[in-house]
Scaffold this motif. Structure first.
Motif, PDB file in Angstrom:
ATOM      1  N   LEU A   1      32.194  34.906  36.989  1.00 43.19           N
ATOM      2  CA  LEU A   1      31.843  35.894  35.959  1.00 43.19           C
ATOM      3  C   LEU A   1      31.224  37.148  36.570  1.00 43.19           C
ATOM      4  N   ALA A   2      30.401  36.982  37.596  1.00 40.33           N
ATOM      5  CA  ALA A   2      29.800  38.149  38.259  1.00 40.33           C
ATOM      6  C   ALA A   2      30.881  39.017  38.901  1.00 40.33           C
ATOM      7  N   VAL A   3      31.835  38.384  39.560  1.00 35.77           N
ATOM      8  CA  VAL A   3      32.917  39.155  40.189  1.00 35.77           C
ATOM      9  C   VAL A   3      33.755  39.852  39.128  1.00 35.77           C
ATOM     10  N   VAL A   4      34.035  39.159  38.032  1.00 35.21           N
ATOM     11  CA  VAL A   4      34.836  39.768  36.961  1.00 35.21           C
ATOM     12  C   VAL A   4      34.091  40.963  36.358  1.00 35.21           C
ATOM     13  N   LEU A   5      32.791  40.795  36.096  1.00 33.94           N
ATOM     14  CA  LEU A   5      32.021  41.886  35.494  1.00 33.94           C
ATOM     15  C   LEU A   5      31.843  43.060  36.455  1.00 33.94           C
ATOM     16  N   LEU A   6      31.616  42.772  37.731  1.00 35.45           N
ATOM     17  CA  LEU A   6      31.409  43.856  38.692  1.00 35.45           C
ATOM     18  C   LEU A   6      32.714  44.532  39.103  1.00 35.45           C
ATOM     19  N   SER A   7      33.835  43.871  38.898  1.00 44.69           N
ATOM     20  CA  SER A   7      35.127  44.473  39.260  1.00 44.69           C
ATOM     21  C   SER A   7      35.542  45.553  38.285  1.00 44.69           C
ATOM     22  N   ASN A   8      34.948  45.557  37.114  1.00 42.51           N
ATOM     23  CA  ASN A   8      35.089  46.654  36.155  1.00 42.51           C
ATOM     24  C   ASN A   8      36.531  47.081  35.893  1.00 42.51           C
ATOM     25  N   GLY A   9      37.295  46.191  35.294  1.00 42.03           N
ATOM     26  CA  GLY A   9      38.639  46.557  34.887  1.00 42.03           C
ATOM     27  C   GLY A   9      39.738  46.172  35.853  1.00 42.03           C
ATOM     28  N   LEU A  10      39.402  45.714  37.053  1.00 39.02           N
ATOM     29  CA  LEU A  10      40.437  45.311  37.992  1.00 39.02           C
ATOM     30  C   LEU A  10      41.000  43.933  37.665  1.00 39.02           C
ATOM     31  N   ILE A  11      40.181  43.121  36.992  1.00 37.17           N
ATOM     32  CA  ILE A  11      40.609  41.768  36.649  1.00 37.17           C
ATOM     33  C   ILE A  11      40.737  41.665  35.143  1.00 37.17           C
ATOM     34  N   GLU A  12      41.890  41.209  34.694  1.00 42.57           N
ATOM     35  CA  GLU A  12      42.114  40.962  33.274  1.00 42.57           C
ATOM     36  C   GLU A  12      42.497  39.506  33.107  1.00 42.57           C
ATOM     37  N   ALA A  13      41.850  38.853  32.145  1.00 43.28           N
ATOM     38  CA  ALA A  13      42.148  37.452  31.859  1.00 43.28           C
ATOM     39  C   ALA A  13      42.783  37.362  30.482  1.00 43.28           C
ATOM     40  N   ASP A  14      43.794  36.518  30.357  1.00 48.03           N
ATOM     41  CA  ASP A  14      44.436  36.320  29.064  1.00 48.03           C
ATOM     42  C   ASP A  14      43.471  35.705  28.055  1.00 48.03           C
ATOM     43  N   SER A  15      42.624  34.817  28.524  1.00 43.70           N
ATOM     44  CA  SER A  15      41.621  34.173  27.669  1.00 43.70           C
ATOM     45  C   SER A  15      40.498  33.650  28.553  1.00 43.70           C
ATOM     46  N   THR A  16      39.476  33.117  27.928  1.00 41.75           N
ATOM     47  CA  THR A  16      38.369  32.557  28.714  1.00 41.75           C
ATOM     48  C   THR A  16      38.806  31.295  29.448  1.00 41.75           C
ATOM     49  N   SER A  17      39.859  30.644  28.975  1.00 50.34           N
ATOM     50  CA  SER A  17      40.349  29.463  29.698  1.00 50.34           C
ATOM     51  C   SER A  17      40.882  29.844  31.080  1.00 50.34           C
ATOM     52  N   SER A  18      41.333  31.084  31.239  1.00 48.80           N
ATOM     53  CA  SER A  18      41.771  31.542  32.560  1.00 48.80           C
ATOM     54  C   SER A  18      40.608  31.557  33.536  1.00 48.80           C
ATOM     55  N   LEU A  19      39.438  31.947  33.046  1.00 48.41           N
ATOM     56  CA  LEU A  19      38.253  31.938  33.914  1.00 48.41           C
ATOM     57  C   LEU A  19      37.831  30.517  34.250  1.00 48.41           C
ATOM     58  N   VAL A  20      37.974  29.609  33.292  1.00 47.78           N
ATOM     59  CA  VAL A  20      37.665  28.202  33.559  1.00 47.78           C
ATOM     60  C   VAL A  20      38.639  27.651  34.592  1.00 47.78           C
ATOM     61  N   TRP A  21      39.910  28.017  34.469  1.00 53.67           N
ATOM     62  CA  TRP A  21      40.887  27.620  35.469  1.00 53.67           C
ATOM     63  C   TRP A  21      40.532  28.180  36.840  1.00 53.67           C
ATOM     64  N   ALA A  22      40.064  29.414  36.874  1.00 52.28           N
ATOM     65  CA  ALA A  22      39.674  30.018  38.152  1.00 52.28           C
ATOM     66  C   ALA A  22      38.538  29.217  38.791  1.00 52.28           C
ATOM     67  N   VAL A  23      37.571  28.783  37.984  1.00 51.62           N
ATOM     68  CA  VAL A  23      36.463  27.982  38.513  1.00 51.62           C
ATOM     69  C   VAL A  23      36.984  26.635  39.015  1.00 51.62           C
ATOM     70  N   LEU A  24      37.860  25.999  38.240  1.00 49.81           N
ATOM     71  CA  LEU A  24      38.386  24.693  38.640  1.00 49.81           C
ATOM     72  C   LEU A  24      39.246  24.777  39.893  1.00 49.81           C
ATOM     73  N   LEU A  25      39.943  25.896  40.057  1.00 50.04           N
ATOM     74  CA  LEU A  25      40.821  26.039  41.216  1.00 50.04           C
ATOM     75  C   LEU A  25      40.106  26.579  42.450  1.00 50.04           C
ATOM     76  N   CYS A  26      38.833  26.958  42.310  1.00 51.56           N
ATOM     77  CA  CYS A  26      38.096  27.469  43.465  1.00 51.56           C
ATOM     78  C   CYS A  26      38.043  26.445  44.592  1.00 51.56           C
TER      79      CYS A  26
END
Length: 165
Positions: free
Chosen positions: A47-72
């Motif tokens: 979430l910090a990277v997404v917020l600080l990237s300021n428009g460079l990262i777009e997620a279709d939904s919040t589940s995409s961010l959960v997937w990003a955490v699970l795939l880390c």
């Protein structure tokens, strides 16, 4: 009769079935608690990277961010596999302790950068405009966190050595 350990502690075979079940449940709870804390730390990092990237990262939904955490974890393990030859080569070189610590820190940042690139590139529903910028941001955030942790440990070590005098 089995011999007891020198410290007087019972071995696993000395425990009753109820004690074994209780111990297994406690260890399972501890492991799940540690995994939950790590997952929360990863989620905060993403979430910090997404917020600080300021428009460079777009997620279709919040589940995409959960997937990003699970795939880390798998992606960072994969990145670690790519970096193992470099890490082994650095360990074989004759360097001073300070240079080895610096090289290990640089390898850690490179592994984080590569793992973040994998997460950005292969997470479903995550669209990144310039993937190297958020990956660099993630690597720098991890390096900053490591510096803060080292500072706190050194400070705690100095404080405990002052108390023992």
């Amino acid at each position: 009769m089995e011999p007891q350990r020198p410290d007087g502690e019972p071995t696993w075979s000395d425990l009753s079935t109820r004690e074994k079940a209780s111990a297994a449940l406690g260890i399972t709870g501890l492991g799940l608690g540690i995994l939950a804390v790590l997952a929360m730390a990863m989620l905060v990092g993403v979430l910090a990277v997404v917020l600080l990237s300021n428009g460079l990262i777009e997620a279709d939904s919040t589940s995409s961010l959960v997937w990003a955490v699970l795939l880390c974890l798998p992606y960072f393990l994969l990145a670690g596999l790519f970096v193992i030859p470099v890490r082994l080569a650095l360990r074989l070189m004759a360097m001073s302790g300070r240079m080895k610590r610096g090289a290990d820190a640089a390898i850690s940042v490179a592994t984080t950068f590569l793992g973040a690139l994998f997460v950005e590139s292969f997470t479903p529903g995550l669209h990144v405009e310039h993937p190297w910028l958020p990956a660099l941001l993630a690597a720098l955030l991890v390096a900053l966190a490591n510096l803060v942790i080292n500072y706190i440990e050194r400070r705690k070590g100095r404080r405990s050595s002052e108390l023992s005098l």
